[in-house]
Design a protein around this motif. Structure first.
Motif, PDB file in Angstrom:
ATOM      1  N   SER A 123       0.812  -1.214   0.000  1.00 25.43           N
ATOM      2  CA  SER A 123       0.000   0.000   0.000  1.00 25.43           C
ATOM      3  C   SER A 123       0.843   1.261   0.000  1.00 25.43           C
ATOM      4  N   PHE A 124       2.149   1.145   0.117  1.00 28.37           N
ATOM      5  CA  PHE A 124       2.939   2.350  -0.088  1.00 28.37           C
ATOM      6  C   PHE A 124       3.929   2.157  -1.234  1.00 28.37           C
ATOM      7  N   TYR A 125       4.358   3.262  -1.751  1.00 29.31           N
ATOM      8  CA  TYR A 125       5.112   3.226  -2.996  1.00 29.31           C
ATOM      9  C   TYR A 125       6.545   3.691  -2.779  1.00 29.31           C
TER      10      TYR A 125
ATOM     11  N   ARG C  72       1.443   6.653   3.972  1.00 29.68           N
ATOM     12  CA  ARG C  72       0.326   5.735   3.793  1.00 29.68           C
ATOM     13  C   ARG C  72      -0.977   6.449   3.433  1.00 29.68           C
ATOM     14  N   THR C  75      -2.068   6.910  -0.256  1.00 30.46           N
ATOM     15  CA  THR C  75      -2.366   5.782  -1.145  1.00 30.46           C
ATOM     16  C   THR C  75      -3.608   5.989  -2.021  1.00 30.46           C
ATOM     17  N   LYS C  79      -3.353   5.749  -6.075  1.00 26.46           N
ATOM     18  CA  LYS C  79      -4.057   4.675  -6.794  1.00 26.46           C
ATOM     19  C   LYS C  79      -4.790   5.222  -8.012  1.00 26.46           C
TER      20      LYS C  79
END
Lengths: 254, 202, 202
Positions: A123-125, C72, C75, C79
């Motif tokens: 979920s993190f990049y 976080r 996100t 996306k």
């Protein structure tokens, strides 16, 4: 109907047993062998009915269960002088199985936690490293100095596969559909006509968005080709002027 | 009007977009603001990057898109990083490229770039100069592009007798998601059990 | 003592290193400071990233190195912009196998199979091909079986800094994780096969 699907509903006999124990809400340290073997056999039978590819481990476990069950049915050797020692239960035939179940369950639980971490990490990049090869070439190392092995290679490849890609520009695609060349040609032409005086070339590009600019440019070229407009420049570096030809009313359709 | 709360979001978007860059239209779509607003936001952020001396990266505009990059005055440090003995000789880029060549050889630079999504001439140069890959012929077709393959040194270095000893790349060895299969299993089981149980009873 | 002027340099180094990560020893080499100082510097920077609400990225520790990553809470925005490749997440079999390798390494295939109670060659192959586990030597004894251990990529893949961050193994299982569908199925199975099973016994 044929069920040739390979199915892994359970990760093996231990997984199935754990599921049964949980479903029956029984104490793992005191498994009622008769019940559990019966349920286990039901599953085995069901999988056979479906012609599922039943791993041999399931059958081995089935016989293990039956063996334990029968050992538990055997009357205990009650020799009189040993009666007092009943507190020292003789070894429970279930012990080994229970131990295996508990051991397996630990890792099954750990696998669930790893799965959570896998999702969290996803979920993190992070970003790809900047290509620094230009500096690398200057580094004189022998192959022996490189501390890499095949797994680093595979790891790097895995990382590459995980890397996120930019979505194809959504709005760019939309705007390209919004303005067709034909439409832009009409716009430019009617614009020029309403002015009755030459326009500056850069005025052909009122929207500073790449797709729109490209469309505008193509529209100008097409209008020139069809002799709808004319373009003049007095001298080097002077303004480029765009003008509509007189007397033409329609953009001819190709 | 500049809206500070967008700064963090824009920074993360720029970071994730990487080399491909972020366009004003993408930004306006993600933030659900007009193109004009998006442009103001990003330009304000751009200024703040260059003003802050404790920032090592800044915002550059390239071909209509915005991307993050290291500030020019940082280059000596980055060079030092690559040259430092603590840095492994083969960068991630080179490792990735080597993996692709090893598994997909013979392969052209273009195909490698398609897989990696970035320019790959430098990593290829590095690998050729280290003797791990080599020119292994020419591709069919107009360009007659160079095909790359691994060398003997490559095998030696990784302790392989031949390429067949590379661990298999099993992208999807384990098949699809277990859950679906389980559902399928239960549905079909229920169906067939229903019938069979009835038959048996009779 | 924290030296603010290093912040910019460290940021640029982190940015350049990307998901390859930056280690304390690399940092100390580039900045020409001691490892202790390097650690202080980077941890101060780490704090400042998380404190600043106008930053969309922060510093994470992964596989013993430091990397920049998006925060976080960003996100959902990201996306909208980038697509994750169809990363098939690991299958249950692979996860179980990996858990056993992670906690019991180095370990042979046979020992893993003893714990799982089923054949495990395919999950092992998958894990090797994904670079998550590796050949970590040979067991003593006649067979000289391969011992498996986890890799650097394993830590990165699960967002761990080192193996000590693995969640502790618990003996007690609290809370039922049985999915309802299975139970539903189980009840209907009992109903439909119940009688038959009794017959079999006789």
């Amino acid at each position: 109907m044929e069920y040739s699907v390979k199915v892994d509903a359970f990760e093996g006999p231990l997984d199935l047993l754990l599921h049964l124990i949980q479903g029956l809400e029984i104490d793992i340290y005191d498994i009622p062998m008769a019940d559990i073997s019966e349920q286990y056999m039901l599953y085995i039978r069901a999988m056979k009915v479906l012609e599922l590819n039943l791993a041999s481990e399931y059958l081995v476990m089935a016989s293990t269960l039956l063996a334990i069950k029968s050992r538990m049915l055997l009357p205990k050797h009650e020799e009189s002088w040993e009666q007092d020692e009943e507190a020292f239960e003789e070894e429970d035939p279930r012990d080994e199985l229970v131990e295996r179940l508990i051991e397996y369950r630990k890792y099954k639980q750990a696998a669930a936690e790893l799965k959570e971490k896998e999702q969290e990490r996803g979920s993190f990049y992070t970003k790809a490293p900047v290509d620094l090869s230009q500096f690398e070439a200057q580094k004189q190392d022998s192959l022996e100095d490189m501390q890499i092995d095949l797994h680093d290679l595979l790891g790097a490849f895995n990382k590459l596969l995980r890397r996120k890609k930019l979505k194809k520009p959504m709005s760019a695609r939309i705007s390209r559909q919004e303005v067709s060349i034909e439409k832009r040609m009409e716009e430019i032409l009617s614009d020029l006509r309403s002015r009755r005086a030459p326009s500056l070339f850069h005025e052909m590009f009122p929207v500073t968005e790449k797709p729109h600019m490209v469309v505008s440019f193509l529209a100008v070229l097409e209008l020139m080709k069809r002799n709808e407009i004319t373009i003049k420049q007095e001298g080097n570096f002077s303004d480029i002027l765009v003008e509509a030809f007189e007397g033409v009313n329609l953009v001819a359709q190709p | 009007m500049h809206n500070r709360k967008f700064d963090a979001v824009i920074e993360s978007l720029l970071f994730a977009a990487g080399d491909e860059g972020l366009s004003i239209s993408q930004l306006s779509a993600v933030l659900d603001i007009s193109m004009q607003e998006a442009e103001i936001e990003i330009n304000t952020l751009k200024e703040s990057y260059s003003e802050q001396h404790n920032r090592g990266i800044h915002l550059v505009e390239l071909a209509g898109t915005y991307q993050l990059a290291t500030k020019r005055e940082m280059t000596p440090y980055i060079k030092k990083l690559v040259e430092s003995p603590a840095t492994s000789t083969l960068s991630q880029a080179a490792l990735e490229t080597l993996a692709i060549v090893a598994y997909r050889q013979p392969i052209t630079r273009m195909s490698i770039e398609e897989i990696r999504g970035v320019k790959t001439d430098r990593p290829l140069q590095t690998l050729v100069s280290k003797g791990l890959i080599k020119d292994a012929g020419r591709a069919e077709g107009a360009g007659r592009a160079i095909l790359y393959g691994t060398t003997h040194e490559f095998l030696d270095y990784f302790g392989l007798n031949d390429l067949s000893q590379l661990p298999p790349l099993t992208e999807d060895l384990d098949g699809a998601d277990g859950d679906e299969e389980t559902d399928l299993f239960f549905r079909s089981l229920q169906n067939s059990l229903g019938e069979e149980a009835l038959e048996d009873k009779e």
